[in-house]
Design a protein around this motif. Structure first.
Motif, short mmCIF file in Angstrom:
data_model
loop_
_atom_site.label_atom_id
_atom_site.label_comp_id
_atom_site.label_asym_id
_atom_site.label_seq_id
_atom_site.Cartn_x
_atom_site.Cartn_y
_atom_site.Cartn_z
N CYS A 400 50.25 47.80 35.53
CA CYS A 400 51.48 47.94 36.32
C CYS A 400 52.62 47.17 35.65
O CYS A 400 52.50 45.97 35.38
CB CYS A 400 51.27 47.42 37.74
SG CYS A 400 52.77 47.42 38.72
N CYS A 403 53.86 44.38 38.52
CA CYS A 403 53.14 43.16 38.88
C CYS A 403 52.08 42.77 37.84
O CYS A 403 51.45 41.72 37.97
CB CYS A 403 52.50 43.31 40.26
SG CYS A 403 51.13 44.46 40.31
N CYS A 414 51.02 51.73 42.38
CA CYS A 414 50.17 50.60 41.94
C CYS A 414 49.31 50.14 43.10
O CYS A 414 49.81 49.87 44.19
CB CYS A 414 51.07 49.46 41.46
SG CYS A 414 50.20 47.92 41.26
N CYS A 417 50.71 46.37 44.07
CA CYS A 417 52.03 46.11 44.65
C CYS A 417 52.66 47.35 45.29
O CYS A 417 53.70 47.24 45.94
CB CYS A 417 52.98 45.50 43.61
SG CYS A 417 53.49 46.67 42.35
#
Ligand SMILES: [Zn+2]
Length: 426
Positions: A400, A403, A414, A417
């Motif tokens: 990701c 994050c 994701c 997050c």
């Protein structure tokens, strides 16, 4: 010079008038209320002129006395305004240099002196932003949305504030309103697209995409990537609803939008295979593997040969490696097939290729397995295992960009997050 000439002309006229009057003497008698006054015409004229001058002086005096309070208020107002603008300008400078306390103080002073939110709004907003006063900031942004000139900044600010507080739906709504006001704003188009994809609002996302393309709000490559993401979202939704044919159409559209978008290729190939169209699936996978090799494509390729023998599998994997000999994914897959078929030499050759290209832990472990399976050589196997600990590089993964989370599989959002379209194969 002109004044001198005018003065001479007036003096000449006055002298001529006086001479003219002196040449024509005459008497005047005034009777009023039992009074009687005898005089000459020149004297009367002189008296009248004096009276006129006296009236004029009196008039000026009266105006001077009664006009004073007005002028005092006016000068006081101008003074406040001047101080207000000075506070405004100093406050903006303080905000620009990041001095939250001073900017806040000057903002309050400017607000009090100028009493005009249209003028001081921006400074007050900046000050609230610097000091992290979200309540005040929200209030200011709401005021800003009411004026046409500041509405865009107001909605954008409210969207940012909502994002900060995790209110994704509010952020989507406010960003949408800001985007309607200024569809050419690049970061806004990207943010709004992400929020729509996150919410699974495909129709809205496509609408924004069209506007962004027309307004050149995002680069072409970025538009293509996001369009592929939206189409994959539609495909996954159709699949979840049990409509495989629609899902295949969407997945193919996603692949057309971005031919390097591996998850779309993988989904389309899988659906082709399930519908008995193995050759179409193979063509898709091979073309994609040529341009962007990826383990997902290898998995799809392997699935095409369900139930085949070990030697057939080796042949199948050879075809994939030929499509892109520079990919370690192909060599590892072929080595695994060769190992299963007990073709030790071929397994070694391709593992060594993979080792040159990308020495991952998996490659070392497969080399160790070859030593064990072929020669029962535990010492050589141990040496490879040891090297895996020191010399291996990490396997790429879906990571990701927001994050940093490593996801085992591709996902539109994701898993950690929730951000849309941020998983990259790195
Ligand atoms: Zn994330």
């Amino acid at each position: 010079m002109r004044r001198l000439l005018a003065f001479l002309a007036l003096t000449g006229l006055a002298v001529a008038g006086a001479v003219w009057l002196a040449d024509r003497p005459g008497e005047v008698t005034i009777r009023w209320q039992g009074w009687r006054m005898d005089t000459t015409v020149p004297v009367l004229l002189a008296f009248l002129a004096l009276l006129l001058v006296a009236f004029s002086m009196l008039n000026r005096l009266v105006r001077g006395v009664f006009g004073a309070p007005g002028r005092w208020f006016e000068s006081r107002r101008l003074g406040r305004e001047r101080k207000g603008y000075a506070a405004l300008s100093d406050g903006l400078a303080a905000a620009a240099s990041g001095d939250a306390a001073r900017a806040g103080k000057l903002a309050r002073r400017a607000d009090k002196l100028l009493n005009d939110p249209a003028v001081t709004g921006l400074l007050i907003t900046q000050a609230a932003r610097l000091s992290g006063d979200d309540g005040q900031l929200r209030q200011r942004y709401e005021v800003m949305t009411e004026r046409r000139e500041t509405a865009f900044l107001g909605h954008k600010g409210l969207a940012e504030l909502a994002l900060k507080q995790g209110e994704r739906e509010t952020a989507r709504d406010q960003a949408g309103q800001a985007f309607l006001l200024r569809p050419g704003a690049e970061d806004l188009a990207a943010l709004l697209l992400d929020l729509h994809v996150e919410a699974g609002a495909w129709a809205e996302a496509e609408q924004v995409l069209r506007t962004a393309r027309r307004r050149h709000a995002l680069p072409e490559a970025e538009l293509a990537r996001r369009r592929a993401l939206i189409l994959l979202g539609r495909a996954e939704e159709a699949l979840a609803a049990g409509d495989e044919s629609r899902a295949l159409d969407w997945a193919l559209d996603a692949r057309d939008a971005d031919p390097l978008f591996v998850p779309a290729v993988s989904l389309a190939a899988g659906l082709y295979r399930r519908r008995g169209k193995g050759r179409k699936a193979a063509a898709l996978l091979k073309a994609a593997f040529k341009a962007a090799p990826h383990p997902l494509l290898v998995t799809g390729w392997r699935a095409l040969g369900e139930g085949e023998g070990a030697l057939e599998r080796v042949k199948r994997m050879q075809e994939l490696v030929q499509a892109n000999p520079a990919s370690p994914d192909g060599h590892v897959a072929l080595a695994e097939a060769a190992l299963a078929a007990q073709l030790w030499g071929q397994a070694r050759t391709h593992l060594e290729k993979a080792l040159e290209q990308r020495p991952t832990r998996a490659v070392f472990q497969l080399l160790a397995q070859v030593e064990r399976d072929e020669r029962k050589d535990e010492a050589a196997a141990g040496a490879w295992t040891l090297r895996a600990a020191t010399d291996s590089v990490s396997e790429p993964s879906w990571t990701c960009g927001g994050c940093g989370h490593h996801a085992p599989d591709f996902a539109l959002r994701c898993p950690a997050c929730g951000a849309a379209g941020r998983l990259e194969w790195t």
